[in-house]
Scaffold this motif. Structure first.
Motif, short mmCIF file in Angstrom:
data_model
loop_
_atom_site.label_atom_id
_atom_site.label_comp_id
_atom_site.label_asym_id
_atom_site.label_seq_id
_atom_site.Cartn_x
_atom_site.Cartn_y
_atom_site.Cartn_z
N VAL A 1 28.95 12.67 -26.87
CA VAL A 1 28.40 14.03 -26.27
C VAL A 1 27.24 13.98 -25.18
O VAL A 1 27.36 14.80 -24.51
N TYR A 2 26.36 12.79 -25.45
CA TYR A 2 25.38 12.80 -24.30
C TYR A 2 25.95 12.58 -23.13
O TYR A 2 25.61 13.28 -22.02
N ASP A 3 26.91 11.72 -22.85
CA ASP A 3 27.50 11.30 -21.62
C ASP A 3 28.28 12.79 -20.99
O ASP A 3 27.94 12.92 -19.66
N ARG A 4 28.81 13.43 -21.83
CA ARG A 4 29.49 14.77 -21.44
C ARG A 4 28.11 15.75 -20.83
O ARG A 4 28.45 16.34 -19.83
N LEU A 5 27.22 15.81 -21.71
CA LEU A 5 26.11 16.79 -21.35
C LEU A 5 25.52 16.54 -20.05
O LEU A 5 25.04 17.45 -19.28
N LEU A 6 25.39 15.26 -19.71
CA LEU A 6 24.44 14.94 -18.41
C LEU A 6 25.44 15.51 -17.34
O LEU A 6 24.67 15.52 -16.28
N GLY A 7 26.54 15.67 -17.42
CA GLY A 7 27.47 16.17 -16.15
C GLY A 7 27.64 17.61 -16.21
O GLY A 7 28.40 18.08 -15.18
N ILE A 8 26.85 18.65 -17.06
CA ILE A 8 27.37 19.94 -17.01
C ILE A 8 26.35 20.48 -15.95
O ILE A 8 25.73 19.70 -15.05
N ASP A 9 26.70 21.80 -15.47
CA ASP A 9 25.78 22.61 -14.51
C ASP A 9 24.40 22.73 -14.85
O ASP A 9 23.99 23.99 -15.17
N TRP A 10 23.52 21.74 -14.91
CA TRP A 10 22.19 22.17 -15.28
C TRP A 10 21.66 22.91 -14.06
O TRP A 10 21.94 23.02 -12.95
N GLN A 11 20.60 23.80 -14.62
CA GLN A 11 19.94 24.56 -13.69
C GLN A 11 18.33 24.20 -13.51
O GLN A 11 17.82 24.21 -14.49
N ALA A 12 17.92 24.43 -12.41
CA ALA A 12 16.42 24.19 -12.25
C ALA A 12 15.84 25.59 -11.94
O ALA A 12 16.31 26.46 -11.23
N GLU A 13 14.82 25.79 -12.64
CA GLU A 13 14.26 27.16 -12.51
C GLU A 13 12.61 26.78 -12.04
O GLU A 13 12.11 25.84 -12.30
N ARG A 14 12.23 28.26 -11.45
CA ARG A 14 10.58 28.15 -11.33
C ARG A 14 10.13 29.34 -12.05
O ARG A 14 10.86 30.27 -12.27
N ARG A 15 8.73 29.19 -12.41
CA ARG A 15 8.03 30.03 -13.09
C ARG A 15 6.79 30.31 -12.73
O ARG A 15 6.21 29.56 -12.00
N GLN A 16 6.28 31.63 -12.88
CA GLN A 16 5.05 31.98 -12.70
C GLN A 16 3.82 31.05 -13.52
O GLN A 16 4.10 31.06 -14.71
N MET A 17 2.97 30.49 -12.86
CA MET A 17 1.94 29.91 -13.65
C MET A 17 0.66 30.29 -12.99
O MET A 17 0.27 29.73 -11.72
N TYR A 18 0.06 31.32 -13.76
CA TYR A 18 -1.51 31.91 -13.17
C TYR A 18 -0.89 32.37 -11.59
O TYR A 18 -0.27 33.41 -11.89
N GLU A 19 -1.54 31.98 -10.55
CA GLU A 19 -1.17 32.55 -9.40
C GLU A 19 0.00 32.15 -8.60
O GLU A 19 -0.31 32.60 -7.46
N ARG A 20 0.44 31.34 -8.94
CA ARG A 20 1.57 30.40 -8.21
C ARG A 20 2.84 30.27 -8.89
O ARG A 20 2.78 30.20 -10.17
N MET A 21 3.98 30.14 -8.18
CA MET A 21 5.11 29.70 -8.81
C MET A 21 5.36 28.14 -9.01
O MET A 21 4.86 27.33 -7.82
N VAL A 22 5.80 27.51 -9.96
CA VAL A 22 5.81 26.22 -10.22
C VAL A 22 7.30 25.88 -10.67
O VAL A 22 7.90 26.60 -11.27
N ASP A 23 7.86 24.67 -10.41
CA ASP A 23 9.13 24.06 -11.00
C ASP A 23 8.92 24.12 -12.41
O ASP A 23 7.84 23.24 -12.92
N VAL A 24 9.81 24.17 -13.22
CA VAL A 24 9.70 24.11 -14.67
C VAL A 24 10.22 22.42 -14.60
O VAL A 24 11.15 22.02 -14.05
N PRO A 25 9.47 21.85 -15.46
CA PRO A 25 9.67 20.36 -15.37
C PRO A 25 10.68 19.84 -16.38
O PRO A 25 10.42 18.86 -17.06
N ARG A 26 11.86 20.33 -16.24
CA ARG A 26 12.94 19.97 -17.02
C ARG A 26 14.10 20.96 -16.42
O ARG A 26 13.77 21.84 -15.75
#
Length: 210
Positions: A51-76
């Protein structure tokens, strides 16, 4: 609760549910207080490598979120599977079915969605929070998490202050947070300076809970 021990991986087999261990009589409940509890079962996913090997290859998405007064990368990295989406491995369908059967009477509704997180290394993390977007803010509910890959610490603490409870969730381990846990407690996966490989977290939730 200070005596609660870290999880150690182990394997169970069921002929009727390939790759899954039984839940009844093996999952252990720990009362946290304030109406919250967690259930723990190490090594529940016996076919965790596949299961782990399969999940590593899915279409993972990087997101950015508002943190106080700036946009930051979600750390996962993230991937959410809604109610009508097919899960990326059949064992995850079996896992959700087994969880629904086991918790049906207590939860009163099925787990419907699956939110996946990929922690690429020790720099990836999730800050203290409860799953309170939606009904979890005002109602008791459950969130079931299957952990795959490198072991990481999973922390719990009461909202408003109190002692932190630490679990080391390993490959194939199951943790279920229930009762008032999302409203009265917080959880986190902290950064670590130790060299660790990727970890995938699969979070099963009922409808309207995020």
């Amino acid at each position: 609760m200070s005596g609660m021990t870290a999880l150690q991986g182990s394997l169970f087999e069921l002929d009727t549910e390939p790759g899954l261990g039984p839940l009844s009589d093996l999952v252990v409940r720990h009362e946290l207080g304030r109406g919250a509890w967690v259930d723990l079962l190490p090594g529940w996913l016996g076919c965790a490598d596949e299961v782990y090997d399969r999940l590593l290859g899915i279409d993972w998405q990087a997101e950015r979120r508002q943190m106080y007064e700036r946009m930051v990368d979600v750390p996962r990295l993230l991937r959410f599977y809604g109610e009508e989406e097919r899960l990326p491995h059949p064992t995850l369908d079996l896992a959700r079915r087994a969880l629904n059967e086991h918790y049906a009477a207590e939860l009163g509704e099925p787990f419907m969605t699956a939110g996946l997180c990929l922690y690429r290394n020790g720099r990836d993390s999730v800050a203290w929070h409860g799953d309170t977007i939606g009904r979890g803010r005002s109602e008791d509910t459950m969130v079931a998490i299957v952990s795959l890959g490198s072991a990481r610490e999973f922390l719990l603490r009461p909202r408003g202050g109190g002692a932190t409870i630490r679990h080391r969730l390993g490959h194939g381990d199951l943790i279920v947070m229930g009762g008032s846990c999302q409203r009265t407690w917080e959880h986190a996966v902290p950064k670590t300076a130790r060299p660790v490989g990727p970890r995938v977290s699969v979070q099963f939730r009922p409808r309207g809970v995020r």
